[in-house]
Design an enzyme around this catalytic site. Sequence first.
Site, PDB file in Angstrom:
ATOM      1  N   GLU A 290      47.737  41.517  40.297  1.00 34.17           N
ATOM      2  CA  GLU A 290      48.962  41.984  39.657  1.00 34.17           C
ATOM      3  C   GLU A 290      48.978  43.500  39.448  1.00 34.17           C
ATOM      4  O   GLU A 290      49.482  43.993  38.439  1.00 34.17           O
ATOM      5  CB  GLU A 290      49.216  41.241  38.333  1.00 34.17           C
ATOM      6  CG  GLU A 290      49.579  39.774  38.550  1.00 34.17           C
ATOM      7  CD  GLU A 290      50.246  39.126  37.354  1.00 34.17           C
ATOM      8  OE1 GLU A 290      50.638  39.837  36.414  1.00 34.17           O
ATOM      9  OE2 GLU A 290      50.368  37.882  37.363  1.00 34.17           O
ATOM     10  N   HIS A 564      44.736  38.446  30.430  1.00 33.19           N
ATOM     11  CA  HIS A 564      43.677  37.642  31.035  1.00 33.19           C
ATOM     12  C   HIS A 564      42.313  38.170  30.596  1.00 33.19           C
ATOM     13  O   HIS A 564      42.178  39.339  30.229  1.00 33.19           O
ATOM     14  CB  HIS A 564      43.743  37.703  32.565  1.00 33.19           C
ATOM     15  CG  HIS A 564      44.877  36.923  33.156  1.00 33.19           C
ATOM     16  ND1 HIS A 564      44.695  35.835  33.978  1.00 33.19           N
ATOM     17  CD2 HIS A 564      46.222  37.070  33.047  1.00 33.19           C
ATOM     18  CE1 HIS A 564      45.869  35.357  34.363  1.00 33.19           C
ATOM     19  NE2 HIS A 564      46.817  36.097  33.810  1.00 33.19           N
TER      20      HIS A 564
END
Length: 581
Positions: A290, A564
Site C-alpha cells: 500500500e 497493520h
Amino acid sequence: MALKASPFPNGFVAGIHAVGWALILPCFWFLDRLIAVCKSTTLEQTQRLEQECYLNPLKVFFGFIIFFILFFLAAPIALLGFILWAPVQACRRPFRYHREPPSSLERETHRGFELVGKASFGFATANLCLLPDGLARFNNLGHTQRRAAAIGQHIVHGVCRNDIRIFVDSPSSCGTLSPSNSILPASNSSSYGATERQAQSPVNHSNSDEVQVSIPQSNSQVVCVPSEDTKEPLDNSPSHLSNSNQNSNQRGHRSAPRALLSQGLGQKGDVPWEVSTLFPANVDILCLEEVFDKRAAQKLTQALRPVFGHILYDVGVYACQPPCRCSSFKFLNSGLFLASRFPVLEAQYHCFPNSRGEDALAAKGLLSAKVLIGQSSKQKRVVGYFNCTHLHAPEGEGEIRCEQLNMVTKWIADFQAANTFPDEDVAFDVLCGDLNFDNCSPDDHLEQNHCLFEQYRDPCRAGPGKEKPWVIGTLLEQPTLYEDDINTPEKLQRTLEMEELRKQYISRPVPAKDLPLVYPESDQPWIGRRIDYILYRESSVSKHCRTEIEALTFITQLAGLTDHIPVGLRLSVIMDSDCAD
C-alpha cells in the site's frame, strides 16, 4: 538483463509522461485536499476537543468551497494532461528501479557461504496504508507524506542498530532477552508515532523529498550472562562475546535464540519469536504494501537507500489494462515496494485480472525478484528468490483470493523456471505480503485450505484454520489507532502481550455468512486476524541447503503510523559443501 531506472523505453516517452502528469497533478492535489478537509481522523477530533477548538465547521465549509473551485478550474488542464499521460502507459515498464552505488563490493555480497558454509538472512513485511491523504483518512490515517518520512527513518534506525542478544545462563533460564524488552535501551523510544501528543520525531516534516537519515554502525553481538545461581564466573573471552556480523553484508552464522521472551512462550521445538519495539537488526529484504502515493514512495526511497541499495517502487500498471480496453482502468499502482541489500538480477510483475469493486481501481498483483547473494565455497553463484503480493481485500470474496493464489503459485513457478540455471545455488525462496485473509476466521475457510500452504511453510500456522498458540493478529482496529494503550511502540508491545487488552485492539475473526461466531474455542487463546504473512519454501532451494528459523518478530515500531503490525523473519541457511556439485 540489467534493470533500468526509468520505466519508459526512452527519454521522449518519459518527457510526454512528465508533461502529462504535471498537468494532472494540480487537479489531483485539489481533489485530495477537498476530501482531506472534510474527513478527520480520530486523533484530530480528540485534539480539537482538548484544545476546545470550535472553528472546525467553518474550516470544513470554506475549505470545501475553495478546493472545489480550484478543482473545477484545474479540471480542463488535467483533461489535456490525461490525453498525453494515458496513451504512454501502454509502453511503461511496471516498476521504477533505484540503485545506490556501493562504497565497496563487500557491501552488496554475503560471504557467509564462501567462508563458513552458512548464512543468516532477515526479511520483513509491512502494510503502510500510504494512500493519497484524503483516501488514507478513511482508514483513520492522515498526513501521508509525514508518515512516509517518519516510517522510513524508523525502519532505518531499527535495521541498523546493534543487534545484541543476552542469554541468561541458568538451569531455569527462559531464554533470550531481546533489546525490545530487556535492560537495553531502545533508541529514540520517545519519538515514535504520528501524534502531536507524543514527542516530536526528528524527521524533517517539510514537503521536500530529501529525508536525512543518520546511519548507525550495524553489527550483531551475542552476550552470555550467567545468573547468580551459576557457579561459573562471567567470561569476557571472545567465545562469550562474539561479533558475528562484521557489517550488514559480510556476516557469518548467528546462533538462533533458544526462546525469545514475550509472553513467556517459545516452547522447545517451536518457532523462536518475540514482540519487538524495533525492526529486526540487519534486515536484508524489505517488502512494503500500500505504498500507492508516488511522493510517499520517493520519500521512502530517499530514506532507505543508504541501507538498501536496490529498490523497486512505483510497481504496477496504469490506465487501461490491457491497453485499448476500458473495462479495467487502473488509477493506482499495485502499492508494492521492495528494498534489498543485495543486487536484483531479475524482476517481474503480474497484475491480477480478476479484481472487483474498489480493488479493481488499483493494479494489485505479484512482484517476483531474483537477488544475487554471493558465492559458495565451490565458487558457484548463490542467489535467492523473493516474492511479494497484496491480494483482494473485501470480506466474503474468498473465491477471488483463491483464484489469485492460483495465479501467484503459477507465476512464481514460471519466473523461477525461466531464471534458474545449473551453475547457481538457490539459498532461499520467500513469499510475503498482505494476503487479506487469516487462519482463524470461518469466512476464510477456502483460502486457509489452499494448496499454497503445501508448497510454502507458514511458521505461525498449526494447520488449516488453526494458529499456533503464541501467534498475534496483525490487523489493528482502525477507530482505536490512537488510544493510549497502543499509541507508542512500548505501549503497543505491552498490549499485544496481554490477551485481555489485545482483544480490544486487534480485529476480530470474520464469521461465516449467516452463522454466529464462536471464537475462540474452549482452552484456546484469543489471537485475532493475522493477514500479513512471511512464508518460505525449501523444496525449491538447492538440495544441499538446509533452512532453519532463527526468529519470527511482531514489530510495534510503527505504532500510530499504520493500521497493520509489521512482521519479520530470520532464516539460517546451512550449505553442505560436501554434497555440493
